[in-house]
Enzyme design. Structure first.
Site, mmCIF file in Angstrom:
data_model
loop_
_atom_site.group_PDB
_atom_site.id
_atom_site.type_symbol
_atom_site.label_atom_id
_atom_site.label_comp_id
_atom_site.label_asym_id
_atom_site.label_seq_id
_atom_site.Cartn_x
_atom_site.Cartn_y
_atom_site.Cartn_z
ATOM 1 N N LYS A 224 -3.297 7.425 3.434
ATOM 2 C CA LYS A 224 -3.440 6.277 4.345
ATOM 3 C C LYS A 224 -3.178 6.575 5.828
ATOM 4 C CE LYS A 224 -3.510 2.319 1.344
ATOM 5 N NZ LYS A 224 -3.088 2.470 -0.041
ATOM 6 N N PHE B 288 0.788 1.070 -8.165
ATOM 7 C CA PHE B 288 -0.595 1.308 -7.772
ATOM 8 C C PHE B 288 -0.742 2.756 -7.325
ATOM 9 C CE2 PHE B 288 -4.263 1.636 -5.041
ATOM 10 C CZ PHE B 288 -5.223 0.983 -5.785
ATOM 11 N N ASP C 58 4.897 8.830 -4.781
ATOM 12 C CA ASP C 58 3.638 8.432 -4.148
ATOM 13 C C ASP C 58 3.988 7.729 -2.839
ATOM 14 O OD1 ASP C 58 1.379 7.108 -3.273
ATOM 15 O OD2 ASP C 58 0.769 6.383 -5.246
#
Ligand SMILES: *Cc1c(COP(=O)(O)O)cnc(C)c1O
Length: 386
Positions: free
Chosen positions: A240, A124, A211
């Site tokens: 995040k 993702f 990532d």
């Protein structure tokens, strides 16, 4: 727009790992806004840092120097050993920068006109067109074709599959992966795999892109997940949890990937503004000063061990896994319904990939929070499976 299947609850305030709704009901937050609220809710240091900065200046523009952004860049470079940072506002923006960088590297340094990036199954990376194309979720892609070309997908954790791509394709410029997959179901790869991947990238002159949007910023017990394997990526993305709830993203480069972008190559209006950088610097300070990475390791182990014990012998529990405060409990059947049942019991959890209960608590999670989580959730899982 009707883009979320929202739960029928809203929160008025929070304290530590707890949130309170309009009726004054209290919820244990084992999700932290999907790995965002690194320091939990209402942390006095973040409140103070944001308030102080708000009283000075919120935003100027990347047309001018931003001392707090420079300070944050130096701090991230020190923590990672990497060379440069580009700031943006979210995970997908950071990954978009990484993908553009990898293509730019292909064009400028390797003379490849149509560069490809190797990406993983279950990956993702976001929902912009390029990051959605790098993402492995067909359901998320459906209806948005044509996808962006230039991605080659391989099984996660399989080094031979990457070797085969190397022997087949001459246009590869990078390998992009989450060191620990989040949305895809909390999948962990071995440190050996990461080291072999690093070696393969060096051998072929490819960039290794990590990532770290979900697993970075201390969550696994190190600042960045790749530090467990002692490899360094050429490009790393963060977002995040980096500023404990203030939007920020970052794309870092080192070695071969450094020095590629020049004025005009890329940009972002809000990226790295003084408010976001103040919140990020304070987040990093508090993680270091309060020993929150060690806490993440201890609490993560306590959660996994606690559920292993509480769910021992329960048919239907396939696996309990993760690293630090990224925890996955995989069941043998779809279990989205558990999110609603947990909410009713005052617990905020998540289910991803249909059958994996995902827990991403704040790094300030305590022993008593762990106890409350296990005592609240384990019976719900047992009941659901019975
Ligand atoms: C959440 C996530 C993203 C996307 O971040 P946004 O801020 O929602 O764009 C990208 N990569 C990973 C690994 C993520 O977990």
């Amino acid at each position: 727009m009707n883009t979320y299947a929202r739960q029928p609850v809203s929160f008025t305030h929070g304290q530590g790992a707890w949130l309170f709704d309009e009726a004054g009901r209290k919820y244990l937050d084992a999700l932290a806004g999907i790995a965002v609220s690194t320091l939990g809710h209402n942390h006095p240091r973040i409140v103070e840092a944001i308030s102080r900065q708000a009283g000075k200046v919120l935003h100027t523009s990347n047309l001018y120097r931003i001392p707090l952004q420079e300070e944050l860049a130096v701090r991230l470079a020190m923590l990672s050993g990497m060379d440069e940072v580009f700031f943006c506002n979210s995970g997908l923006e950071a990954n978009e920068a990484a993908i553009k960088l990898a293509r730019f590297y292909g064009h400028k340094k390797k003379g490849i006109d149509l560069p490809s990036i190797v990406v993983m199954e279950h990956a993702f990376h976001g929902r912009s067109l390029a990051t959605l194309s790098a993402t492995a979720n067909r359901k998320a892609q459906a209806g948005f074709e044509p996808l962006v070309p230039g991605f080659l997908r391989v099984p996660y954790g399989n080094i031979d599959a990457v070797r085969q791509v190397a022997s087949r394709s001459r246009d590869v410029v990078a390998v992009m992966l989450e060191v620990l997959q989040g949305e895809g179901g909390v999948h962990v790869v071995s440190e050996d795999y990461l080291r072999e991947l690093r070696g393969l990238c060096d051998e072929h002159g490819w960039l290794l892109i990590c990532d770290e949007v979900q697993c970075g910023t201390g969550r696994t017990g190190k600042w960045f997940g790749w530090q467990h394997a002692n490899v360094r990526p050429d490009i790393m993305t963060l977002a995040k949890g980096l500023a404990s709830g203030v939007p920020i993203g970052a794309c870092l480069t080192s070695g071969r990937a450094a020095g590629l972008f020049q004025p005009g190559s890329h940009g972002c209006t809000f990226g790295g503004n003084p408010l976001a950088c103040a919140a990020a610097l304070t987040t990093l300070d508090v993680i270091a000063e309060e020993g929150l990475m060690d806490n993440a390791v201890r609490m993560g182990e306590a959660i996994r061990a606690g559920f292993a014990k509480a769910l021992e012998g329960v048919a239907g529990v396939k696996d309990i896994r993760g690293r630090g405060l990224m925890v996955g409990i995989e069941l043998d059947r779809p279990c989205g319904e558990l999110v609603v049942r947990a909410l009713g019991a005052g617990l905020l959890i998540n289910v991803t990939s249909d059958s994996v209960i995902r827990l991403l608590p704040a790094l300030i999670f305590s022993d008593s929070d762990v106890k409350a989580l296990i005592e609240g959730l384990a019976p719900l899982i047992r009941e659901f499976l019975s």
